[in-house]
Design a protein around this motif. Structure first.
Motif, PDB file in Angstrom:
ATOM      1  N   LEU A  76       6.336   5.958  -2.814  1.00  0.00           N
ATOM      2  CA  LEU A  76       6.207   5.355  -1.484  1.00  0.00           C
ATOM      3  C   LEU A  76       4.752   4.998  -1.199  1.00  0.00           C
ATOM      4  CD1 LEU A  76       8.682   7.590   0.542  1.00  0.00           C
ATOM      5  CD2 LEU A  76       8.920   5.126   0.129  1.00  0.00           C
ATOM      6  N   ASN A  77       3.832   5.894  -1.547  1.00  0.00           N
ATOM      7  CA  ASN A  77       2.404   5.609  -1.352  1.00  0.00           C
ATOM      8  C   ASN A  77       1.987   4.377  -2.156  1.00  0.00           C
ATOM      9  OD1 ASN A  77       1.418   9.129  -1.307  1.00  0.00           O
ATOM     10  ND2 ASN A  77       2.241   7.901   0.334  1.00  0.00           N
ATOM     11  N   ALA A  78       2.462   4.283  -3.384  1.00  0.00           N
ATOM     12  CA  ALA A  78       2.132   3.129  -4.231  1.00  0.00           C
ATOM     13  C   ALA A  78       2.733   1.834  -3.678  1.00  0.00           C
ATOM     14  CB  ALA A  78       2.622   3.373  -5.659  1.00  0.00           C
ATOM     15  N   MET A  79       3.885   1.921  -3.044  1.00  0.00           N
ATOM     16  CA  MET A  79       4.479   0.729  -2.431  1.00  0.00           C
ATOM     17  C   MET A  79       3.589   0.171  -1.324  1.00  0.00           C
ATOM     18  SD  MET A  79       8.510   1.796  -2.260  1.00  0.00           S
ATOM     19  CE  MET A  79       8.966   0.496  -1.115  1.00  0.00           C
ATOM     20  N   ASP A 139       1.514  -5.963  -7.954  1.00  0.00           N
ATOM     21  CA  ASP A 139       2.355  -5.457  -9.040  1.00  0.00           C
ATOM     22  C   ASP A 139       2.609  -3.963  -8.869  1.00  0.00           C
ATOM     23  OD1 ASP A 139       3.887  -5.961 -11.434  1.00  0.00           O
ATOM     24  OD2 ASP A 139       2.369  -4.796 -12.503  1.00  0.00           O
ATOM     25  N   CYS A 140       1.663  -3.265  -8.308  1.00  0.00           N
ATOM     26  CA  CYS A 140       1.841  -1.841  -8.026  1.00  0.00           C
ATOM     27  C   CYS A 140       2.977  -1.659  -7.014  1.00  0.00           C
ATOM     28  CB  CYS A 140       0.542  -1.271  -7.476  1.00  0.00           C
ATOM     29  SG  CYS A 140       0.629   0.483  -7.169  1.00  0.00           S
ATOM     30  N   GLN A 141       2.954  -2.461  -5.960  1.00  0.00           N
ATOM     31  CA  GLN A 141       4.012  -2.390  -4.956  1.00  0.00           C
ATOM     32  C   GLN A 141       5.375  -2.687  -5.577  1.00  0.00           C
ATOM     33  OE1 GLN A 141       1.988  -5.280  -2.301  1.00  0.00           O
ATOM     34  NE2 GLN A 141       2.498  -3.786  -0.708  1.00  0.00           N
ATOM     35  N   LYS A 142       5.413  -3.714  -6.385  1.00  0.00           N
ATOM     36  CA  LYS A 142       6.656  -4.143  -7.011  1.00  0.00           C
ATOM     37  C   LYS A 142       7.203  -3.075  -7.966  1.00  0.00           C
ATOM     38  CE  LYS A 142       8.331  -7.953  -9.881  1.00  0.00           C
ATOM     39  NZ  LYS A 142       7.968  -9.273 -10.436  1.00  0.00           N
ATOM     40  N   GLN A 143       6.367  -2.570  -8.855  1.00  0.00           N
ATOM     41  CA  GLN A 143       6.821  -1.576  -9.834  1.00  0.00           C
ATOM     42  C   GLN A 143       7.258  -0.278  -9.149  1.00  0.00           C
ATOM     43  OE1 GLN A 143       7.442  -2.371 -12.880  1.00  0.00           O
ATOM     44  NE2 GLN A 143       6.455  -4.366 -12.737  1.00  0.00           N
ATOM     45  N   CYS A 175      11.086   1.196  -9.176  1.00  0.00           N
ATOM     46  CA  CYS A 175      11.272   2.549  -9.701  1.00  0.00           C
ATOM     47  C   CYS A 175      11.933   3.458  -8.663  1.00  0.00           C
ATOM     48  CB  CYS A 175       9.931   3.124 -10.131  1.00  0.00           C
ATOM     49  SG  CYS A 175      10.059   4.774 -10.845  1.00  0.00           S
ATOM     50  N   LEU A 176      11.468   3.397  -7.413  1.00  0.00           N
ATOM     51  CA  LEU A 176      12.061   4.243  -6.378  1.00  0.00           C
ATOM     52  C   LEU A 176      13.525   3.886  -6.165  1.00  0.00           C
ATOM     53  CD1 LEU A 176      11.823   6.467  -4.292  1.00  0.00           C
ATOM     54  CD2 LEU A 176      10.983   4.739  -2.666  1.00  0.00           C
ATOM     55  N   ASN A 177      13.847   2.617  -6.196  1.00  0.00           N
ATOM     56  CA  ASN A 177      15.240   2.201  -6.043  1.00  0.00           C
ATOM     57  C   ASN A 177      16.102   2.802  -7.151  1.00  0.00           C
ATOM     58  OD1 ASN A 177      17.249   0.501  -4.639  1.00  0.00           O
ATOM     59  ND2 ASN A 177      17.321  -0.551  -6.611  1.00  0.00           N
ATOM     60  N   GLN A 185       3.933  -1.404   8.128  1.00  0.00           N
ATOM     61  CA  GLN A 185       4.804  -0.754   7.145  1.00  0.00           C
ATOM     62  C   GLN A 185       3.998  -0.296   5.928  1.00  0.00           C
ATOM     63  OE1 GLN A 185       7.469  -4.093   6.825  1.00  0.00           O
ATOM     64  NE2 GLN A 185       9.106  -3.024   7.930  1.00  0.00           N
ATOM     65  N   ALA A 186       3.069  -1.131   5.469  1.00  0.00           N
ATOM     66  CA  ALA A 186       2.238  -0.770   4.321  1.00  0.00           C
ATOM     67  C   ALA A 186       1.388   0.458   4.639  1.00  0.00           C
ATOM     68  CB  ALA A 186       1.347  -1.940   3.916  1.00  0.00           C
ATOM     69  N   GLN A 187       0.833   0.501   5.833  1.00  0.00           N
ATOM     70  CA  GLN A 187       0.023   1.657   6.226  1.00  0.00           C
ATOM     71  C   GLN A 187       0.880   2.918   6.278  1.00  0.00           C
ATOM     72  OE1 GLN A 187      -2.052   1.225   9.930  1.00  0.00           O
ATOM     73  NE2 GLN A 187      -3.217   3.091   9.631  1.00  0.00           N
TER      74      GLN A 187
END
Length: 119
Positions: free
Chosen positions: A46-49, A56-60, A64-66, A108-110
């Motif tokens: 979640l932090n990486a998202m 790409d970090c957000q995407k990966q 992965c979380l999904n 949301q990102a924060q």
């Protein structure tokens, strides 16, 4: 709250690579899921998202979380994540994990960067 400084690019690359590797491990070794949950992997993903400085970090992390939610034997995991990130964002994330980052607001990102969740 104050805005965190962006991670240096090498750390963002490592974060994205770790999420991708973790996804591959979960896909190929079903026993990995429990270990990820025990090591607080949900919070880290979640932090990486929320890493808005490296998409790409957000995407990966999101992909992965999904997969982690889908493959987990913990029937409450989905609800815990939903209650942590909010219903609207959770629905969007589950519908399109690969591109949810493109629709993410700065708030949301924060939230994701600072979220704490115990699974």
């Amino acid at each position: 709250t104050t805005e965190r400084q962006p991670l240096p690019l090498p750390l963002s690359l490592q974060q994205a690579s770790a999420a991708k590797l973790l996804r591959l491990l979960i896909m190929n070794h079903s026993d990995v899921t429990a270990g990820v949950l025990q090591q607080n992997g949900v919070e880290s993903l979640l932090n990486a998202m929320g890493n808005i400085h490296y998409s790409d970090c957000q995407k990966q992390a999101s992909i992965c979380l999904n997969l982690l939610i889908e493959s987990s034997k913990d029937e409450t995991l989905s609800e815990k994540v939903r209650s942590t990130v909010g219903s609207d964002f959770y629905k969007e994330f589950r519908r399109d994990p690969e591109y949810v980052y493109t629709k993410m607001t700065s708030i949301q990102a924060q939230l994701l960067r600072n979220v704490q969740i115990t699974v």
